[in-house]
Design an enzyme around this catalytic site. Structure first.
Site, PDB file in Angstrom:
ATOM      1  CG  ASN A 172      28.107 -59.491 -34.680  1.00  8.69           C
ATOM      2  OD1 ASN A 172      27.464 -60.433 -34.240  1.00  8.69           O
ATOM      3  ND2 ASN A 172      29.168 -59.023 -34.065  1.00  8.69           N
ATOM      4  CG  HIS A 183      34.232 -61.082 -34.389  1.00  5.48           C
ATOM      5  ND1 HIS A 183      33.021 -61.241 -35.007  1.00  5.48           N
ATOM      6  CD2 HIS A 183      33.961 -60.787 -33.091  1.00  5.48           C
ATOM      7  CE1 HIS A 183      32.052 -61.049 -34.114  1.00  5.48           C
ATOM      8  NE2 HIS A 183      32.602 -60.773 -32.956  1.00  5.48           N
ATOM      9  CD  GLU A 215      32.646 -62.648 -38.656  1.00  4.17           C
ATOM     10  OE1 GLU A 215      31.811 -62.569 -39.560  1.00  4.17           O
ATOM     11  OE2 GLU A 215      32.498 -62.073 -37.562  1.00  4.17           O
ATOM     12  CB  SER A 232      31.715 -57.657 -32.694  1.00  2.91           C
ATOM     13  OG  SER A 232      31.299 -56.534 -31.958  1.00  2.91           O
TER      14      SER A 232
END
Length: 722
Positions: free
Chosen positions: A496, A446, A458, A425
């Site tokens: 993130n 991800h 992702e 991540s």
């Protein structure tokens, strides 16, 4: 026939078949409406026509009102007739009130305006698997073609409210049991049955029914008002920030109290007001942006065909690995799950079983389907088992050297065409693949936790990742029903990285005097599923500290460093799993505030040398929202500037599907543009003077604010504005 149309054919039996043609789903554009009006008028006039059947080309009745037309209406470029007027004139007067009976032959989809058209006909014949529904509330509007008036009269008030307020479609079988359709037949017999039914109406062998005036399914007024009152309470509870579900209930009530014709005019008025609302604009933006994520310039426009993936390997059976395995086997991909020892492997397989079992318990899966699905999962302790895998996804803990070692092994054992993906991540993929020679087939996949539930995938590409690999992964993403967003490679990638200031801003505010629980309350009220502290508890402090370290290491000048989480973790308070973090958790995992948290905040303040700022002790909700989200918008600007995200709309989708940002606000950048780059810049600049670099506006934001250019405008658009 650019925006679709209709075709009229009259059979020897005197039945006119009107077919809607507007691929791919026969949506109702203004041109289709015009075609329907002309063909119905013609059929009603012709001597050789006794009755009419409406159907859709290529096995789809109609997917509903053309959403592109919403955009036209929002710009105020409405054609001479608005959709509402079209619906009263066409659906009520021409079709339902026509001189000849009409029957809808439904296959595939009858959604939104498509179902409203079918309900205006005098009978409906459907295939068992056709999908019927009114999903308009998902777009911030209400049904605008008589749906609020006809559906309750066909299926009763309670079921009609449920269908409209949840936007859930039902299958033909259920529609038949509810009385929404009059007969169920196979696809082969659909047209013949509809023709015969229409002729039976002409010969009075079957009733000639106008749905709008049916009363047998509507409850007596007192009872109806109780049902509507309950629906209002539920709607307010489910979506406190949304008005249009309440408008929908009001319009239904108007029709019951003042009669259906009055209800139609109320519906028309409400529909036109809602189309112009911010909620509708936001939700339509999300609708188109979601469909646009799979278009990646320079990748998806090369004519590459996705390769077939027949077998997937997964490394690590923890929470993420087991969730990814679940998502894959649910879409019929055979999966090999690898763990380091028997105990971990058994635990991983059991997690997948538990995920499937919960579907069985909820009635979403039969026992038979459970057995069939779980049989697609095999366990292994050896890399050797990956020798015929087409894709391998690594899902182990966030540790660089461990991941490097794994990818070196994968390169040895996997076939040369195999896609090597990591579910990291935060860690830079170039670091992960550093010791391999396979950098062209290394990619980030991800998933978000829980991976079999969360809708976002992702897809992270490095400068070396081949376009073919990206196209392959986009295809898999679609097949496992995820919304894929392709982003560039950096620490934290798009989601993130954009959201790391979210938790940090919250901790900054708390250390400077704001209240933990007030912050969570304000953020939840804004529309997030939970506040930043409740989220930290859910994810666990271990993950929070590990990812925080990545950002502090890579963006030291703009991270807020705090000892709060480490201090709490030292005391065995590590979040929900430990039953205490920022909240205390009871047996049912209910979160309750804990007065002891204050002591840790005090300790952390002393270590950092922070003093309480009286201005931040009594913050308004608006200030809390801005001080937490504007740093997030600021980081999103950097991600756009660096080209990590291809377009602003991708970040909107990433925020909605990855972080739970409220879709009715249109996503992060769309929401920011509604406030204006100048305003956001001025607030950040002010806080940056008071509190330092963490709030410093990015160059991208500063440049756009200076010229009043929206944050979402592409670089090309911005340059032409300049």
């Amino acid at each position: 026939m650019d925006n679709g149309g209709t075709v009229l054919e009259v059979g020897a039996d005197g039945v006119a078949i009107i077919t809607i043609i507007n691929p791919p789903v026969n949506s109702l554009s203004f041109d289709v409406f015009r075609g329907l009006k002309e063909t119905f008028d013609e059929a009603n006039e012709r001597e050789d026509v006794k009755a009419i059947v409406v159907t859709g080309a290529k096995g789809k009745f109609s997917g509903g009102f053309d959403i592109n037309a919403f955009g036209i209406m929002q710009k105020g470029v409405v054609e001479k007739t608005s959709p509402g007027l079209i619906s009263i004139d066409l659906l009520t007067d021409t079709i339902e009130g026509g001189r000849k009976p009409s029957v809808a032959a439904i296959d595939g989809l009858a959604l939104g305006g498509g179902l409203e058209l079918a309900m205006a006909c005098n009978a409906r014949i459907s295939t068992p698997v056709a999908q019927l529904g009114l999903p308009e509330l998902q777009l911030g509007v209400i049904p605008g073609g008589g749906g609020t008036q006809r559906l309750p009269r066909l299926v009763g008030l309670a079921k009609a409210l449920e269908m409209m307020l949840t936007s859930k479609a039902i299958k033909g079988e259920e529609a038949y049991s509810l009385g929404l359709v009059d007969a169920l037949v196979s696809r082969e017999k659909l047209l013949d049955t509809a023709r015969q039914w229409a002729l039976d109406i002409v010969d009075r062998r079957r009733p000639w029914v106008a749905s709008l005036y049916k009363t047998d399914k509507i409850e007596p007024l007192g009872e109806a008002r109780e049902i509507l009152k309950f629906a209002r309470t539920q709607a307010k509870k489910r979506a406190p920030n949304l008005n249009h579900p309440l408008v929908c209930i009001d319009v239904i009530e108007d029709g019951i109290v003042a009669g259906p014709r009055a209800g139609l005019w109320k519906e028309l008025e409400a529909f036109e007001a809602l189309v112009a609302s911010d909620t509708c604009k936001s939700l339509i933006h999300i609708f188109f942006s979601q469909r646009g994520t799979s278009k990646v310039p320079g990748v998806t426009d090369r004519g590459l065909i996705p390769r077939q993936v027949k077998k997937v390997g997964i490394l690590g059976g923890g929470l993420m690995g087991s969730g990814i395995a679940t998502a894959l086997i649910l879409s019929n991909y055979p999966v090999i799950l690898k763990e380091v020892n028997e105990k971990f492997l058994e635990a991983g397989v059991n997690r997948v079983k538990a995920n499937l079992q919960s579907r069985v318990n909820k009635g979403k899966m039969t026992e038979e389907k459970f057995e069939k699905t779980i049989s697609l999962l095999k366990g292994t302790l050896e890399y050797e088992s990956f020798k015929d895998a087409d894709l391998v996804i690594e899902a182990v803990i966030e540790n660089v050297s461990l991941k490097q070692q794994i990818f070196t092994e994968l390169e040895k054992y996997c076939p040369p065409h195999c896609i090597l993906a990591s579910n990291t991540s935060t860690i830079d993929l170039n670091l992960i693949g550093k010791k391999t020679k396979s950098e062209d087939r290394i990619i980030g996949a991800h998933f978000f936790s829980p991976a079999h539930v969360m809708p976002l995938l992702e897809i992270v590409r490095t400068k070396q990742t081949s376009p073919q690999i990206i196209v392959d992964l986009l295809d898999i993403g679609r097949k496992i029903r995820k919304t894929p967003v392709v982003v560039g490679n950096c620490t934290g990638f798009a989601v993130n990285r954009v959201f790391f200031p979210y938790a940090q801003a919250a901790i900054f505010l708390v250390e400077h005097g704001a209240d933990v629980y007030q912050i969570d309350k304000a953020i939840t009220k804004f529309g997030m599923p939970m506040g930043p502290f409740r989220l930290a508890d859910l994810v666990g402090f271990g993950v929070g500290i590990a990812t925080g370290m990545q950002f502090i290491e890579n963006f030291p000048e703009r991270t807020y460093k705090s000892m709060l989480l480490p201090l709490m973790q030292e005391d065995k308070r590590s979040g929900e799993a430990a039953r205490k973090g920022f909240y205390l958790y009871d047996d049912r995992r209910r979160a309750n505030p804990d007065p002891e948290v204050k002591n840790y905040i005090e300790k952390s303040r002393n270590i950092s040398g922070v003093t309480v700022d009286p201005k931040l002790v009594k913050l308004s909700e608006k200030d809390i929202i801005e001080m937490i989200f504007f740093p997030v918008v600021n980081e999103a600007c950097r991600v756009l500037e660096e080209g990590i995200a291809v377009k602003a709309a991708d970040l909107d989708i990433a925020a909605v599907f990855g972080m739970g940002f409220p879709p009715y606000r249109g996503g992060l950048i769309f929401w920011a543009d509604s406030l204006g780059s100048k305003y956001i810049y001025s607030r950040l600049a002010e806080w940056s003077k008071l509190y330092g670099e963490f709030f410093k506006p990015s160059a991208y934001l500063a440049a756009r604010a200076a010229k009043g250019i929206p944050l979402s405008a592409s670089v090309e658009q911005a340059q032409s504005r300049l």
